[in-house]
Design an enzyme around this catalytic site. Structure first.
Site, PDB file in Angstrom:
ATOM      1  N   ARG A 168       0.841  -1.190   0.000  1.00 24.60           N
ATOM      2  CA  ARG A 168       0.000   0.000   0.000  1.00 24.60           C
ATOM      3  C   ARG A 168       0.887   1.255   0.000  1.00 24.60           C
ATOM      4  NH1 ARG A 168      -1.701  -3.745   3.768  1.00 24.60           N
ATOM      5  NH2 ARG A 168      -3.861  -4.516   3.570  1.00 24.60           N
ATOM      6  N   HIS A 206      -3.224   3.247  -6.164  1.00 33.29           N
ATOM      7  CA  HIS A 206      -3.558   2.020  -5.443  1.00 33.29           C
ATOM      8  C   HIS A 206      -3.848   0.865  -6.392  1.00 33.29           C
ATOM      9  CE1 HIS A 206      -4.745  -0.144  -1.825  1.00 33.29           C
ATOM     10  NE2 HIS A 206      -5.814  -0.581  -2.478  1.00 33.29           N
ATOM     11  N   ARG A 238      -1.301  -1.873  -6.718  1.00 30.88           N
ATOM     12  CA  ARG A 238      -1.419  -2.973  -5.766  1.00 30.88           C
ATOM     13  C   ARG A 238      -2.376  -4.036  -6.306  1.00 30.88           C
ATOM     14  NH1 ARG A 238      -1.548  -4.777  -0.362  1.00 30.88           N
ATOM     15  NH2 ARG A 238      -3.607  -5.227   0.473  1.00 30.88           N
ATOM     16  N   HIS A 271      -3.564  -9.189   4.214  1.00 28.70           N
ATOM     17  CA  HIS A 271      -4.981  -9.222   4.534  1.00 28.70           C
ATOM     18  C   HIS A 271      -5.275 -10.411   5.426  1.00 28.70           C
ATOM     19  CE1 HIS A 271      -6.992  -6.733   1.096  1.00 28.70           C
ATOM     20  NE2 HIS A 271      -6.279  -6.002   1.924  1.00 28.70           N
ATOM     21  N   TYR A 306      -1.049 -18.812   8.812  1.00 26.03           N
ATOM     22  CA  TYR A 306      -0.370 -18.752   7.515  1.00 26.03           C
ATOM     23  C   TYR A 306       1.152 -18.721   7.642  1.00 26.03           C
ATOM     24  CZ  TYR A 306      -5.069 -17.183   6.171  1.00 26.03           C
ATOM     25  OH  TYR A 306      -6.424 -17.068   5.982  1.00 26.03           O
TER      26      TYR A 306
END
Length: 388
Positions: free
Chosen positions: A206, A312, A315, A338, A347
């Site tokens: 970002r 953006h 991204r 996210h 993860y």
């Protein structure tokens, strides 16, 4: 005045008024004093049913003082926001939603006056006034949160926000750039921002994450950028650097080898020299500002002949490229930053090796595009000076 004929019950009472309508009275569960019902009824049966329901609510502990909701909604919303523990930027967004979209239509009334019908009318008015659907969805979510707290506070018995799907943010799908367009914009933009464009596209970071990067966050030997913090641009003009919202925001992201030379050139000519120095700064050493960079970005798009898109969307482009390599949902969520904290922990076991493969696959696509008639990467000579 009441009819002389009254009907005493085990719980409360039902009596007929001279008007012919029926009134109920029941003991206030807090004080034990008798209080009249909030309305009258056409028949004795209707009044008896209403009294029975109130008795059941009191027995279950679900009774709410009907007078408690006589609180100004605008004032309650302000106090609700004041009492929330929120990041500065989030607080600004909520304040804007309350000021621009909640108070104009609902702020003058009381909490108890906000019915499901009133919520539907308020939402329709916003849409008909031309407020975008995503903005209306955000406003609805804030309204629902405020009124949920009012339920918890015992001011209203039930949240009147019951419109199915109204909280869903149905934003139109964002455009993505082709590899040729990414490099066309990178070639057209001021040299000090070339690496910023490439890193945004091929790491999926970002703008705020890019603005907060330091030299020590970039490991070109291992071809990794480590995201640790993010810069936030407040309406006051302040640019605080903060921790991410969740543990998933702190992550290493593997880079394609095709942009390593660009990063080395950038470090040589534009990055601050100390290990803790910022990776990206303005021509006078200032911090990157989204509001200022917008003009530089728009000019580069025009010079490159690329249709207007947001920064953006780089991204989004990188996320799409990563998905096209066959990356799993979990791998994509790690790369994008996210997830909730709990999800991030699940993860962690796949963060290294598979992320490297994703970057390698992206690298192959970049080299393929460069081999199809596109000019090679520029020499590592000092970039030409540019204004702004």
């Amino acid at each position: 005045m009441a009819n002389a004929k009254g009907n005493r019950r085990r719980f409360g009472s039902v009596r007929q008024l001279r008007s012919g309508r029926w009134q109920i009275r029941y003991p206030d569960p807090r004080t034990g004093l008798m209080r009249p019902g909030e309305r009258t009824y056409d028949t004795k049966t209707d009044a008896t049913v209403a009294l029975t329901l109130i008795e059941a609510d009191i027995t279950r502990g679900d009774w709410t003082d009907p007078d408690a909701g006589n609180v100004n909604f605008g004032e309650y919303a302000d106090n609700w926001l004041r009492d929330r523990e929120l990041a500065a930027r989030t607080r600004e967004r909520y304040e804007g939603v309350i000021r621009l979209h909640l108070k104009p239509g609902l702020g003058a009334g009381t909490l108890v006056a906000i019915t499901p019908a009133k919520v539907r009318s308020w939402r329709t008015d916003l849409l008909e006034a031309g407020v975008g659907a995503p903005t209306v969805a955000k406003a609805y979510r804030v309204l629902r949160a405020v009124l949920h707290t009012a339920v918890d506070d015992g001011l209203i018995p039930r949240n009147p926000c019951r419109i199915k799907g109204a909280a869903d943010d149905k934003s139109p799908e964002r455009p993505i750039l082709t590899l040729a367009e990414v490099y066309a914009v990178a070639d057209a933009i001021q040299p000090r921002y070339r690496a910023l464009v490439l890193l945004a596209a091929f790491s999926s970071l970002r703008f705020g994450e890019l603005a907060a990067l330091t030299r020590r966050d970039l490991d070109l030997e291992r071809q990794i950028v480590r995201v640790r913090r993010a810069q936030v641009e407040l309406a006051t003009g302040q640019l605080p650097v903060k921790d991410p919202k969740s543990a998933a925001g702190v992550r290493p992201v593997a880079l394609p080898s095709a942009i390593v030379k660009d990063m080395e050139t950038h470090l040589r000519w534009f990055g601050e020299s100390e290990s803790s120095g910022r990776l990206f700064v303005g021509p006078k050493g200032g911090k990157l500002r989204r509001s200022n960079f917008h003009h530089i970005w728009s000019k580069a798009l025009a010079d490159a002949g690329v249709l207007p898109v947001r920064f953006h969307d780089l991204r989004h482009t990188g996320n799409t490229m990563a998905a096209d390599t066959g990356a799993s949902t979990r791998e994509l969520m790690h790369r994008m930053g996210h997830s909730t904290m709990d999800a991030a922990l699940r993860y962690q076991h796949m963060r290294g090796e598979r992320d490297r493969l994703i970057a390698d696959a992206m690298d192959a696509e970049i080299k393929k595009a460069q081999g199809n008639g596109r000019k090679r990467l520029p020499k590592q000579d000092p970039p030409a000076a540019s204004g702004a």
